[in-house]
Design an enzyme around this catalytic site. Structure first.
Site, PDB file in Angstrom:
ATOM      1  CD  GLU A 162      -4.181  -5.733   2.723  1.00  0.00           C
ATOM      2  OE1 GLU A 162      -4.858  -4.998   3.465  1.00  0.00           O
ATOM      3  OE2 GLU A 162      -2.959  -5.611   2.581  1.00  0.00           O
ATOM      4  CD  GLU A 178      -3.141  -0.839   2.139  1.00  0.00           C
ATOM      5  OE1 GLU A 178      -2.904  -0.142   3.142  1.00  0.00           O
ATOM      6  OE2 GLU A 178      -4.226  -1.388   1.939  1.00  0.00           O
TER       7      GLU A 178
HETATM    8  C1  GAL Z   1      -4.379  -2.473   5.045  1.00  0.00           C
HETATM    9  C2  GAL Z   1      -2.946  -2.939   5.179  1.00  0.00           C
HETATM   10  C3  GAL Z   1      -2.842  -4.215   6.001  1.00  0.00           C
HETATM   11  C4  GAL Z   1      -3.660  -4.098   7.245  1.00  0.00           C
HETATM   12  C5  GAL Z   1      -5.087  -3.797   6.862  1.00  0.00           C
HETATM   13  C6  GAL Z   1      -6.039  -3.715   8.043  1.00  0.00           C
HETATM   14  O1  GAL Z   1      -4.446  -1.127   4.759  1.00  0.00           O
HETATM   15  O2  GAL Z   1      -2.377  -3.163   3.919  1.00  0.00           O
HETATM   16  O3  GAL Z   1      -1.485  -4.446   6.305  1.00  0.00           O
HETATM   17  O4  GAL Z   1      -3.143  -3.080   8.033  1.00  0.00           O
HETATM   18  O5  GAL Z   1      -5.117  -2.557   6.207  1.00  0.00           O
HETATM   19  O6  GAL Z   1      -7.331  -3.374   7.638  1.00  0.00           O
END
Ligand code: GAL
Length: 706
Positions: A309, A153
């Protein structure tokens, strides 16, 4: 490297971030066993493992990662291996404290979180590239490796840095862009407020200053910051391409993120992947998710993308973290597939017990396999296996939306007529109106000819260079329909006002001129009367009805409400379709259409918020666009993916709390018989969707021809 299948892993991808360094190795054995049970076929490993892989300046520790990769491979799980560069270890930071980022106020941010690096720091970059090379050389031939995951990110916590290294890099970037300091002075308009520079050495990043900072300096800074992070990404990508050719590379995007010009970034990705965290507390969250997913699909011209994710249930970073009720996670996962994703991954596999994210949901919750969340993980895995054949199929939007990061950045600079004109606030109601009407859209960049779409929407084009304006003019002349929102065609790429009246290079095409911008005070609205238009969406009262539309209905007396923004405009060839009905602009044109060449150019001079759909119905009707599945009940989303062999996959998603009945007929009223892949049941001429329920119909090619 481009491919239709995301990785060599067959079917849809399923899994999540796995942070095994947080666990003793005995736990890994249980993890891989449970992964197999859930049907996990891809895990992202190593995202935050830098300190574990490289414990100090002198050595590496790959032993644990070797064992881990061998273990997952033995259990049939592939790996999305991270380059681990998102969180530099303490030893590196203490050896090079200058790599910590500095805010616009001169505060150096401390170690103890993550993403604590200056994008322009040579020490960080060198260490990141070294780590990437070490990982690539060690694992390039590992049979578990299916995908490289650069960093994590970019732009999440740190989007800019104001330290001396960043200042030097900014000056280098400015030299490249402007060539000479005279050119920079012209571009930045430094005759204003005595801001003239004698040399590049006098220039600094736009740190906190006594008053408004030069807007072109700020705009160049936005461009530079996106490029500076991209340079880091490209440095890692170059290593992976060199050392590990043939293995696709991605970095996880953050949906529609202002800081990074993802058109430019996606040119350097083998596949697009996205992190999406819609809020379960927001009943409209799925509309915004659809928007983000449409962008992800569009970034590589419609190729499948990967949801890298999402949260299995609650996140831990909102003030109030509401979990997903039963079936919502499944529905939202299917929504990503419905909009072109070929896999759904999560943050994260096993819930952490320590650290800032210990309350974040996981595929394997703290309670273990007895948890509701675990049952959900297993069920979704099984369903994705049933949907495996959709991998590689595509969908194309019926209309296009123009998105330009440069214009977004420039629109939101300070000292404009109204600070309420924000890109996402302008875009979202337009998108929501199309979503509600079942029209799927693609996003397109300003740099290409928007060919092949009967309708092009531009909710705002504050910054518009003449080359883009020429493209839009050619598009309309050749028969396209352009719908342009307010405060457009204002500035050139230096953020200088186009001479000769707004909307500058669009004035002839739109057939209007703006006399004065007329922002609407907060908390008040101005009415807009559609009494120039008939209820069926055809031409203004008293004019010949449009050939594309039906005739003979009564004029629509609907009153719409404009908020935040209106304009005093005068027509120069355009016809008036709606007028202001209250305030200082009463009776003046609010919405216009200009017949131009074989097409038409529409202008909305105000911000109509939730009412904008009533106006967009007109160009939609003129373009002959309607929902792919007519008569969809409210809250039901339908999209159709097409496979190369002619098979179609119709996704039906019920986002509402009530049961819905859906008729399975196309606009031509042909019956769509198929099989629901989720249940294996053949469908009749209608089906019932439970609250938060879904169906994915396979519609054979033969029927498509019928
Ligand atoms: C994303 C990040 C992850 C984790 C996740 C939690 O932004 O890439 O590592 O922190 O959020 O929601």
């Amino acid at each position: 490297m481009t491919m239709d299948r995301l990785t060599r892993v067959p079917g849809l991808l399923y899994g999540g971030d796995w942070n095994p360094e947080q666990w003793p190795e005995q736990v890994w054995a249980e993890d891989v066993k449970l992964m197999a049970e859930a049907g996990v076929n891809l895990v992202t490993v190593g995202v935050f493992s830098w300190a574990r892989i490289q414990p100090d300046a002198h050595g590496w520790d790959f032993g644990w990662l070797d064992r881990l990769l061998d273990l997952v491979h033995r259990h049939g799980v592939a790996v999305d291996l991270a380059t681990a560069t998102a969180s530099p270890p303490a030893w590196l930071v203490r050896a090079h404290p200058e790599l910590l980022p500095v805010t616009a106020d001169g505060i150096r941010l401390e170690f103890g979180s993550r993403q604590h690096y200056c994008p322009s720091s040579p020490a960080y970059r060198e260490a990141a590239v070294r780590l990437t090379r070490a990982l690539a050389e060690r694992y390039r031939h590992h049979p578990a490796l299916a995908l490289w995951h650069i960093h994590n990110e970019y732009g999440d916590h740190v989007q800019e840095c104001f330290c001396p290294a960043s200042a030097a890099d900014f000056r280098r970037w400015l030299r490249e862009r402007h060539g000479t300091v005279e050119e920079l002075n012209r571009s930045w308009g430094t005759a204003f407020w005595s801001q003239h520079y004698n040399s590049f050495e006098q220039i600094e990043p736009p740190r906190t200053a006594p008053g408004p900072v030069n807007p072109t300096q700020l705009l160049d800074w936005r461009r530079f910051c996106s490029d500076a992070l991209l340079a880091l990404h490209r440095a890692e990508k170059a290593v992976l391409d060199e050392v590990s050719p043939g293995v696709p590379v991605t970095t996880n995007f953050m949906s529609m993120l202002k800081a990074l010009d993802y058109w430019e970034w996606s040119r350097h990705e083998d596949l697009v992947s996205d992190d999406a965290y819609p809020d379960p507390a927001d009943p409209r969250a799925h509309v915004n998710a659809a928007l983000n997913y449409d962008l992800m699909r569009s970034l590589k011209g419609g190729r499948p993308w990967l949801l890298m994710e999402q949260a299995p249930s609650a996140v831990s970073w909102r003030p109030v973290n509401v979990p997903k009720p039963p079936d919502l996670h499944r529905l939202w996962s299917l929504q990503a597939l419905a909009r072109g994703a070929d896999g759904v991954l999560h943050f994260q596999w096993r819930a952490s017990v320590a650290g800032a994210e210990k309350f974040h949901s996981a595929m394997l919750p703290h309670r273990g396999t007895a948890a509701r969340g675990w049952q959900q993980t297993v069920r979704l895995g099984a369903e994705l296996r049933r949907l495996g054949e959709i991998a590689g199929s595509r969908l194309r939007g019926q209309a296009a939306v123009l998105l330009d990061w440069d214009s977004w950045w420039a629109l939101e600079l300070d000292d404009h007529p109204s600070a309420r004109m924000r890109w996402l606030d302008l875009l979202r109601p337009w998108y929501a109106a199309l979503h509600e009407r079942g029209i799927t859209v693609d996003f397109v960049p300003p740099t290409v000819e928007p060919e092949g779409y009967p309708l092009l929407l531009a909710p705002n084009l504050y910054l518009l260079d003449t080359a883009t304006a020429d493209r839009l003019t050619r598009y309309v002349r050749a028969g396209g329909r352009l719908v342009c929102g307010p405060f457009s065609g204002i500035a050139d790429r230096h953020d200088h006002i186009h001479p000769g009246g707004h909307p500058g290079p669009l004035r002839e095409l739109l057939g209007i001129v703006v006399d004065e911008h007329w922002p609407i005070p907060d908390g008040t609205t101005t009415t807009v009367r559609l009494d120039g238009i008939k209820a069926d969406g055809t031409g203004p009262t008293g004019t010949e009805p449009d050939a594309a539309g039906p005739t003979g209905t009564e004029p629509d007396r609907t009153e719409l409400h404009a908020e935040h923004w209106s304009e005093w405009i005068e027509t120069e060839g355009a016809e008036t379709l709606a007028r202001y009905g209250s305030g200082a602009l009463t009776g003046r044109p609010a919405v216009t259409r200009h017949r131009y060449g074989a097409g038409s150019a529409w202008y909305l001079s105000c911000h109509l918020g939730a009412d904008v759909g009533r106006v967009l119905d007109l160009p939609l009707a003129e373009a002959g666009l309607s929902a792919e599945l007519p008569g969809l009940p409210p809250g039901v989303e339908a999209t159709r993916r097409h496979a190369a062999d002619g098979t179609d996959y119709l996704f039906l998603l019920n986002h509402g709390p009530a049961e819905r009945r859906v008729r399975l007929r196309t606009p031509g009223t042909a019956l769509l018989t198929g099989t629901d892949l989720l249940t294996g049941t053949p469908t009749g001429d209608a089906l019932t969707l439970a609250p938060l329920g879904a169906a994915v119909l396979r519609i054979p090619a033969a029927q498509e021809r019928a």
